[in-house]
Design a protein around this motif. Structure first.
Motif, mmCIF file in Angstrom:
data_model
loop_
_atom_site.group_PDB
_atom_site.id
_atom_site.type_symbol
_atom_site.label_atom_id
_atom_site.label_comp_id
_atom_site.label_asym_id
_atom_site.label_seq_id
_atom_site.Cartn_x
_atom_site.Cartn_y
_atom_site.Cartn_z
ATOM 1 N N HIS A 1 4.697 0.698 1.180
ATOM 2 C CA HIS A 1 4.982 -0.329 2.180
ATOM 3 C C HIS A 1 4.649 -1.702 1.631
ATOM 4 O O HIS A 1 3.501 -1.937 1.239
ATOM 5 C CB HIS A 1 4.163 -0.057 3.448
ATOM 6 C CG HIS A 1 4.641 1.152 4.174
ATOM 7 N ND1 HIS A 1 3.856 1.889 5.033
ATOM 8 C CD2 HIS A 1 5.882 1.751 4.174
ATOM 9 C CE1 HIS A 1 4.574 2.889 5.516
ATOM 10 N NE2 HIS A 1 5.804 2.832 5.010
ATOM 11 N N HIS B 1 1.431 5.646 1.040
ATOM 12 C CA HIS B 1 1.132 6.849 1.819
ATOM 13 C C HIS B 1 1.621 8.028 0.973
ATOM 14 O O HIS B 1 2.737 7.984 0.466
ATOM 15 C CB HIS B 1 1.881 6.830 3.157
ATOM 16 C CG HIS B 1 1.563 5.633 4.008
ATOM 17 N ND1 HIS B 1 0.646 5.647 5.025
ATOM 18 C CD2 HIS B 1 2.054 4.360 3.974
ATOM 19 C CE1 HIS B 1 0.570 4.460 5.591
ATOM 20 N NE2 HIS B 1 1.420 3.647 4.971
ATOM 21 N N GLU C 1 6.036 8.646 5.232
ATOM 22 C CA GLU C 1 5.891 8.503 6.683
ATOM 23 C C GLU C 1 7.236 8.689 7.361
ATOM 24 O O GLU C 1 7.379 9.487 8.283
ATOM 25 C CB GLU C 1 5.292 7.132 7.016
ATOM 26 C CG GLU C 1 3.894 6.979 6.448
ATOM 27 C CD GLU C 1 2.996 6.164 7.349
ATOM 28 O OE1 GLU C 1 3.203 4.939 7.415
ATOM 29 O OE2 GLU C 1 2.110 6.759 7.994
ATOM 30 N N HIS D 1 0.853 -1.186 0.000
ATOM 31 C CA HIS D 1 0.000 0.000 0.000
ATOM 32 C C HIS D 1 0.891 1.239 0.000
ATOM 33 O O HIS D 1 2.119 1.134 0.098
ATOM 34 C CB HIS D 1 -0.948 -0.010 1.216
ATOM 35 C CG HIS D 1 -0.230 0.061 2.513
ATOM 36 N ND1 HIS D 1 0.041 -1.043 3.290
ATOM 37 C CD2 HIS D 1 0.324 1.111 3.178
ATOM 38 C CE1 HIS D 1 0.716 -0.666 4.357
ATOM 39 N NE2 HIS D 1 0.898 0.631 4.315
ATOM 40 N N THR E 1 2.104 1.774 11.392
ATOM 41 C CA THR E 1 1.949 3.233 11.431
ATOM 42 C C THR E 1 0.484 3.648 11.457
ATOM 43 O O THR E 1 0.187 4.844 11.422
ATOM 44 C CB THR E 1 2.634 3.895 10.224
ATOM 45 O OG1 THR E 1 1.982 3.461 9.028
ATOM 46 C CG2 THR E 1 4.110 3.558 10.173
HETATM 47 ZN ZN ZN Z 1 1.915 1.816 5.527
#
Ligand code: ZN
Ligand code: BO1
Length: 262
Positions: free
Chosen positions: A123, A100, A110, A98, A205
Motif C-alpha cells: 500500500h 500485508h 487484502e 507498507h 484496512t
Molecule cells: Zn495497508
C-alpha cells in the motif's frame, strides 16, 4: 485501545474499540473484473516516482507491518498523484508505504482480484495536499488515496525490493527502526503497466477504519521471489511472527468498482 490483532477472534472485536470499523464503506473487498464498471478514465498521473526518494529513509516495524516513511522530504516536493479516478484538481502526496503478507503462499493480500488472493499486497498511502498531515486527512472523505499493488511469486529476486528486504533483519522486533543505506524510486516498485486499475471508495484496512480512502488497485502484479517473501515472515511483534496481517473481506454493499482499461 490502540492495540488490534489479525486473528479471527481479534478482528471480530475491532468494532468494539473502533466504531468506524462497522461502517458501510469498509475495505478490503473482493474485486471482480466482470462486475466492475468500465469508465473512459484518463491515465493516473504519477509525478516524481522516478526520482530517488530523499534520504535518510526510515524503515520501521510497527508490530502490524513494516513501513517505509517518505513524508520527511524537507524542502523537496513530495512525489504525488492526480488524474485517473480522482476528483479534478485534487493532488495526493505520498506519506508512507507498507505491506500485508501471508504465512503461506496462498494468502496475504487484502484485496482479492478475480478470485485470487495474492501472497502480498503493498500500500502506497497518499494524503490530499489540502490537509496538513495524515491525522487531519483522516477526518475528510477525500483525505487519502491508497495505491494497492499485488505481488506474485517468481523464482528470481525482484532487485527493486533489495534495499528494503536487506534491512528487514534490522527491524525484526516491534518498534525497531533503521535507515535504508540505498535510496529507492517509487517507480521501481510499481507494476510495469499502470494503465489498468480498479478504483472504489473505501476505508483504512486497519483500525481506526476511517472511510476516507479512494482505493486504486493495479491489475498487474509485481514479482517477488520466495526467499524475499520469507524474509517478511521473520518479522516479529514481540509475541508472534508478523504474517497474515490482512483484514477479512468486507461487504461491498451498494458500492461500485470502476475499472480503467485501454
Ligand atoms: Zn495497508
Ligand atoms: S491501509 O493502507 O488501509 N492498510 C492504512 C491503514 C492505516 C493507516 C493508513 C493506511 N494509517 C494509520 C493511522 C494511525 C494508526 C496506524 C496503524 O494506521 O493513521 O493512526 O496508528 O497502523
Amino acid at each position: 485501545a490502540g492495540h488490534f490483532g489479525y486473528r479471527k477472534r481479534d478482528q471480530h472485536i475491532w468494532v468494539q474499540n473502533f466504531k468506524l470499523c462497522d461502517g458501510k464503506l469498509q475495505s478490503p473487498i473482493s474485486i471482480s473484473s466482470f462486475k466492475s464498471i468500465t469508465l473512459p478514465l484518463p491515465a493516473l498521473e504519477i509525478i516524481g516516482y522516478h526520482d530517488f526518494l530523499s534520504t535518510p529513509l526510515y524503515l520501521k516495524n510497527n508490530g502490524h507491518s513494516v513501513v517505509v516513511n517518505v513524508n520527511n522530504h524537507f524542502g523537496k516536493r513530495l512525489p504525488y498523484i492526480f488524474g485517473g479516478s480522482l476528483d479534478i484538481n485534487q493532488e495526493y502526496e505520498i506519506d508512507h508505504l507498507h505491506f500485508h503478507w501471508g504465512a503461506k503462499n496462498n494468502r496475504g493480500s487484502e484485496h482479492m482480484l478475480n478470485g485470487i488472493r495474492y501472497p502480498m499486497e503493498m500500500h502506497i498511502v497518499h494524503k490530499n495536499r489540502i490537509y496538513s498531515n495524515l491525522s487531519n486527512a483522516l477526518n475528510h472523505k477525500n483525505g487519502l488515496v491508497v495505491l494497492g499493488i499485488f505481488f506474485q511469486l517468481q523464482e528470481e529476486d525482484n532487485k527493486s525490493l533489495c534495499s528494503i528486504i536487506n534491512h528487514l533483519t534490522s527491524v525484526r522486533w516491534i518498534n525497531n527502526e533503521t535507515k535504508l543505506n540505498t535510496s529507492i524510486t517509487l517507480a521501481s516498485l510499481l507494476p510495469k503497466n499502470t494503465d489498468v486499475f480498479y478504483s472504489y471508495k473505501g476505508s483504512l484496512t486497519t483500525p481506526p477504519c476511517n472511510e476516507v480512502v479512494t482505493w486504486i488497485i493495479f491489475s498487474m502484479p509485481v514479482p517477488i521471489s520466495f526467499s524475499q517473501l520469507n524474509k517478511f515472515r521473520l518479522l516479529s511483534n514481540g509475541n508472534n511472527l508478523i504474517a497474515d496481517n490482512y483484514r477479512k473481506l468486507q461487504n461491498i454493499g451498494l458500492r461500485k468498482v470502476y475499472i480503467r482499461k485501454l
